[in-house]
Design a protein around this motif. Sequence first.
Motif, mmCIF file in Angstrom:
data_model
loop_
_atom_site.group_PDB
_atom_site.id
_atom_site.type_symbol
_atom_site.label_atom_id
_atom_site.label_comp_id
_atom_site.label_asym_id
_atom_site.label_seq_id
_atom_site.Cartn_x
_atom_site.Cartn_y
_atom_site.Cartn_z
ATOM 1 N N TYR A 10 0.832 -1.200 0.000
ATOM 2 C CA TYR A 10 0.000 0.000 0.000
ATOM 3 C C TYR A 10 0.870 1.255 0.000
ATOM 4 O O TYR A 10 1.870 1.332 0.715
ATOM 5 C CB TYR A 10 -0.906 -0.037 1.232
ATOM 6 C CG TYR A 10 -1.814 1.151 1.398
ATOM 7 C CD1 TYR A 10 -2.689 1.535 0.375
ATOM 8 C CD2 TYR A 10 -1.808 1.879 2.581
ATOM 9 C CE1 TYR A 10 -3.534 2.621 0.538
ATOM 10 C CE2 TYR A 10 -2.659 2.971 2.762
ATOM 11 C CZ TYR A 10 -3.513 3.337 1.731
ATOM 12 O OH TYR A 10 -4.354 4.416 1.902
ATOM 13 N N TRP A 14 -4.013 7.003 2.478
ATOM 14 C CA TRP A 14 -4.951 7.323 3.555
ATOM 15 C C TRP A 14 -4.395 6.981 4.941
ATOM 16 O O TRP A 14 -5.105 7.081 5.941
ATOM 17 C CB TRP A 14 -6.267 6.555 3.343
ATOM 18 C CG TRP A 14 -7.024 7.054 2.144
ATOM 19 C CD1 TRP A 14 -6.934 6.610 0.889
ATOM 20 C CD2 TRP A 14 -7.953 8.130 2.142
ATOM 21 N NE1 TRP A 14 -7.741 7.326 0.045
ATOM 22 C CE2 TRP A 14 -8.405 8.284 0.806
ATOM 23 C CE3 TRP A 14 -8.470 9.008 3.126
ATOM 24 C CZ2 TRP A 14 -9.328 9.250 0.422
ATOM 25 C CZ3 TRP A 14 -9.389 9.960 2.746
ATOM 26 C CH2 TRP A 14 -9.813 10.091 1.396
ATOM 27 N N VAL A 22 -12.008 11.412 6.365
ATOM 28 C CA VAL A 22 -12.344 9.979 6.304
ATOM 29 C C VAL A 22 -13.805 9.776 6.671
ATOM 30 O O VAL A 22 -14.556 9.044 6.001
ATOM 31 C CB VAL A 22 -11.427 9.163 7.242
ATOM 32 C CG1 VAL A 22 -11.907 7.719 7.326
ATOM 33 C CG2 VAL A 22 -9.982 9.214 6.761
ATOM 34 N N LYS A 25 -16.118 10.883 3.880
ATOM 35 C CA LYS A 25 -16.114 9.930 2.762
ATOM 36 C C LYS A 25 -17.010 8.729 3.069
ATOM 37 O O LYS A 25 -17.755 8.243 2.214
ATOM 38 C CB LYS A 25 -14.685 9.453 2.484
ATOM 39 C CG LYS A 25 -13.801 10.482 1.802
ATOM 40 C CD LYS A 25 -14.127 10.545 0.314
ATOM 41 C CE LYS A 25 -13.122 11.395 -0.440
ATOM 42 N NZ LYS A 25 -13.454 11.452 -1.888
ATOM 43 N N ILE A 26 -16.898 8.229 4.301
ATOM 44 C CA ILE A 26 -17.710 7.066 4.690
ATOM 45 C C ILE A 26 -19.184 7.425 4.686
ATOM 46 O O ILE A 26 -20.029 6.671 4.178
ATOM 47 C CB ILE A 26 -17.271 6.555 6.074
ATOM 48 C CG1 ILE A 26 -15.848 5.974 6.006
ATOM 49 C CG2 ILE A 26 -18.249 5.491 6.591
ATOM 50 C CD1 ILE A 26 -15.280 5.585 7.348
ATOM 51 N N ASP A 30 -18.829 6.356 0.014
ATOM 52 C CA ASP A 30 -17.683 5.920 -0.797
ATOM 53 C C ASP A 30 -17.180 4.560 -0.294
ATOM 54 O O ASP A 30 -17.143 4.325 0.923
ATOM 55 C CB ASP A 30 -16.542 6.936 -0.706
ATOM 56 C CG ASP A 30 -16.839 8.223 -1.461
ATOM 57 O OD1 ASP A 30 -17.943 8.317 -2.028
ATOM 58 O OD2 ASP A 30 -15.978 9.119 -1.473
ATOM 59 N N TYR A 32 -14.710 1.675 0.944
ATOM 60 C CA TYR A 32 -13.471 1.776 1.713
ATOM 61 C C TYR A 32 -13.074 0.396 2.244
ATOM 62 O O TYR A 32 -13.883 -0.532 2.284
ATOM 63 C CB TYR A 32 -13.634 2.752 2.879
ATOM 64 C CG TYR A 32 -14.609 2.270 3.940
ATOM 65 C CD1 TYR A 32 -14.174 1.521 5.044
ATOM 66 C CD2 TYR A 32 -15.965 2.545 3.825
ATOM 67 C CE1 TYR A 32 -15.068 1.069 6.004
ATOM 68 C CE2 TYR A 32 -16.868 2.089 4.777
ATOM 69 C CZ TYR A 32 -16.416 1.353 5.861
ATOM 70 O OH TYR A 32 -17.298 0.897 6.806
ATOM 71 N N THR A 33 -11.831 0.308 2.609
ATOM 72 C CA THR A 33 -11.321 -0.891 3.280
ATOM 73 C C THR A 33 -10.754 -0.483 4.631
ATOM 74 O O THR A 33 -10.410 0.686 4.849
ATOM 75 C CB THR A 33 -10.201 -1.569 2.462
ATOM 76 O OG1 THR A 33 -9.118 -0.648 2.293
ATOM 77 C CG2 THR A 33 -10.707 -2.042 1.109
ATOM 78 N N ARG A 35 -7.582 -1.143 7.053
ATOM 79 C CA ARG A 35 -6.222 -1.657 6.989
ATOM 80 C C ARG A 35 -5.577 -1.685 8.372
ATOM 81 O O ARG A 35 -5.975 -0.941 9.277
ATOM 82 C CB ARG A 35 -5.365 -0.800 6.047
ATOM 83 C CG ARG A 35 -5.726 -0.938 4.581
ATOM 84 C CD ARG A 35 -4.865 -0.043 3.699
ATOM 85 N NE ARG A 35 -5.187 -0.222 2.297
ATOM 86 C CZ ARG A 35 -4.622 -1.113 1.493
ATOM 87 N NH1 ARG A 35 -3.683 -1.909 1.978
ATOM 88 N NH2 ARG A 35 -4.983 -1.210 0.231
ATOM 89 N N SER A 70 -13.705 -3.986 1.038
ATOM 90 C CA SER A 70 -14.758 -2.986 0.801
ATOM 91 C C SER A 70 -16.144 -3.617 0.827
ATOM 92 O O SER A 70 -17.146 -2.935 1.041
ATOM 93 C CB SER A 70 -14.515 -2.280 -0.539
ATOM 94 O OG SER A 70 -14.484 -3.227 -1.599
#
Length: 642
Positions: A10, A14, A22, A25-26, A30, A32-33, A35, A70
Amino acid sequence: MEAEGIPPRYDGTWRDADPDLVKAKIEAGDPYTVRFKVPAGARVVIDDAVRGTVSWDAEATVGDFILLRSSGVPVYNFCVAVDDASMGITTVIRAEEHLTNTLRQGLILDALGAPRPRYAHCSLILGEDKQKLSKRHGATSCNQFRLDGFLPDAMINYLALLGWNDGTDNEIFTREELIEAFDIDRIVKSPSVFDMDKLKWVNSQHLKRMEVEEILDLVEEQLGFMGMIKEGANEAKKNEFVFATTALAKQMMETLQDAATNAKTVLGYNLPATFADLEDGSEAKEMVKQGNFYGIAMKIIEMYESGSFPMPDSSNLLAAFMDGSNKAIVEDTQVGGDEASYPHAYKATMKSVAKEMKVKGKNLFHPVRLALTGEMSGQDVTKQMSLLALASEDDTVVNAEAAGVVTIEARMEKLKGFCDSIPEEFRASKQASDDATNKSTDGKKKSKGEEESSAAATAAAPAVADPLDGYEGPPISALDIRVGRINKVWVHPEADKLFCEEIDVGEDEPRQIASGLRPYMNAEDLEGRMVLVLCNLKARNLAGFPSHGMVLCASNEDHSVVKLVSVPVEAKIGERVTVPGFNFEGEEGAPFAENKVGKKKVFEKIAPFLQTSEYGVPTFGGRPLLTSAGVCTSPINKGSVS
């Protein structure tokens, strides 16, 4: 990065993003993953039970890796780590392919505050082509091994030996013995090869340890797989046939399937229709050409048609398979039944035929076997004929078509036609030896007085039994026994009782051979010694060591004393050992191929006749083992050679 040989990871877009961005966006929907944020400079170190210390630079190797896709599905490594932690797993034993997964799992466990289990990453199992084992190498399911006739305990035993040993040369274990002996620290790092021949050998050893009664149901299952038993068959008669099939094959079985295939061979009759159909140079054709077969076969036909040839007693068809205490006979050399039974009547008839036809030993037994069974080798004839009788009864449980049954009546008819096709020149026994006997030492024909004197001397001389009388096994020339010299000896690193030896047997490269001589000899006593080496054994791994051949030794009765067979110092390295009275030249005298030696159990059949004389001379059936420089010797009298 991959083109430069750098593992993909990666890029950190982000990793340190503004939390408010963040969140926005959520909330906007959008994708997302989630990590794992790998700490800067983090290293993961494990003490692997197989591979020793293994360490990774976590940041450089995997970077911030995904925990939740995601789609909302957690990834494998996250699930495994959580599962190990929640279940309190202490030890993880798995394939080396999972070694890199340990890095991610270790980081997750550390973050959870859970203890890491102990890891043991075993090397991959390879096929015989040294490639990763896959479906192209054969059976792909446990059920396929069951169908092929392997015992569950033998499978467990063999699989345990792939990459592990207990430090001795023992290779056969029960489940309980494996549980007791297993130690994770004895798993070896080098990859193991899945050797089907070795698996069959392990399976055969387990079968030998079991009683006939213990495997009857399993043999019945194999007969069923081949369609040899009629549906709805009479239970009592079915049990008799299964018992006879099992007892007949017990000593030669590598798999349970062998009992069924052996029965099919026994019930069939592969004698060709004519003499011309015999393969040129074959053992059968050469035997027929000696001249004894025709007369003996015609005698059998005559006796059968007159009703004087002994046949199995329909009221006691299991006599050949039972001893006097009604216990199953598994040794092929043991005669079943009592004095009034079929096996004893057959034996008496053979003595009578031998006397009438003036033949004995292999000159009698080989023609009789070929005439009755259509084969040059096999199990005891009375047992084979008894199995045939069970399959030929009017109310037999055997599916004659699936089993390929050829009745004794049909065999006699085919034998007649075969005998009719034998050329006249091969219908009488060779008389060369008789002619030589009837000549005096100066080459002239003996006078009547000389003949009478010779006959009187012969009559007065006590009869000496030939150890090979009745021997029906393969010729000693089937074995490739050569003179070798041990160049180097070292202790096997994993097996306490094994030496590893480098032996020159006259080939381009020396052989590597593992032998169980360590309890009996010192390494320095072996280096430089000339020895006898059995060379046409298939290479196999002994406790992880690739061994190709066997050093022949002499031992006393209880094997408490073992010594090398001594070779004359003038013998040539690589020369083949011979035995008087046997042909070692041309195609007929060529040693059998490695696969045939193993599959036909050639050495096992010959071994009982390899003994040392009262003077310590290694012999086959009383005949010495010879090199170009003379007779081999040993310090052990009246012992065995193996």
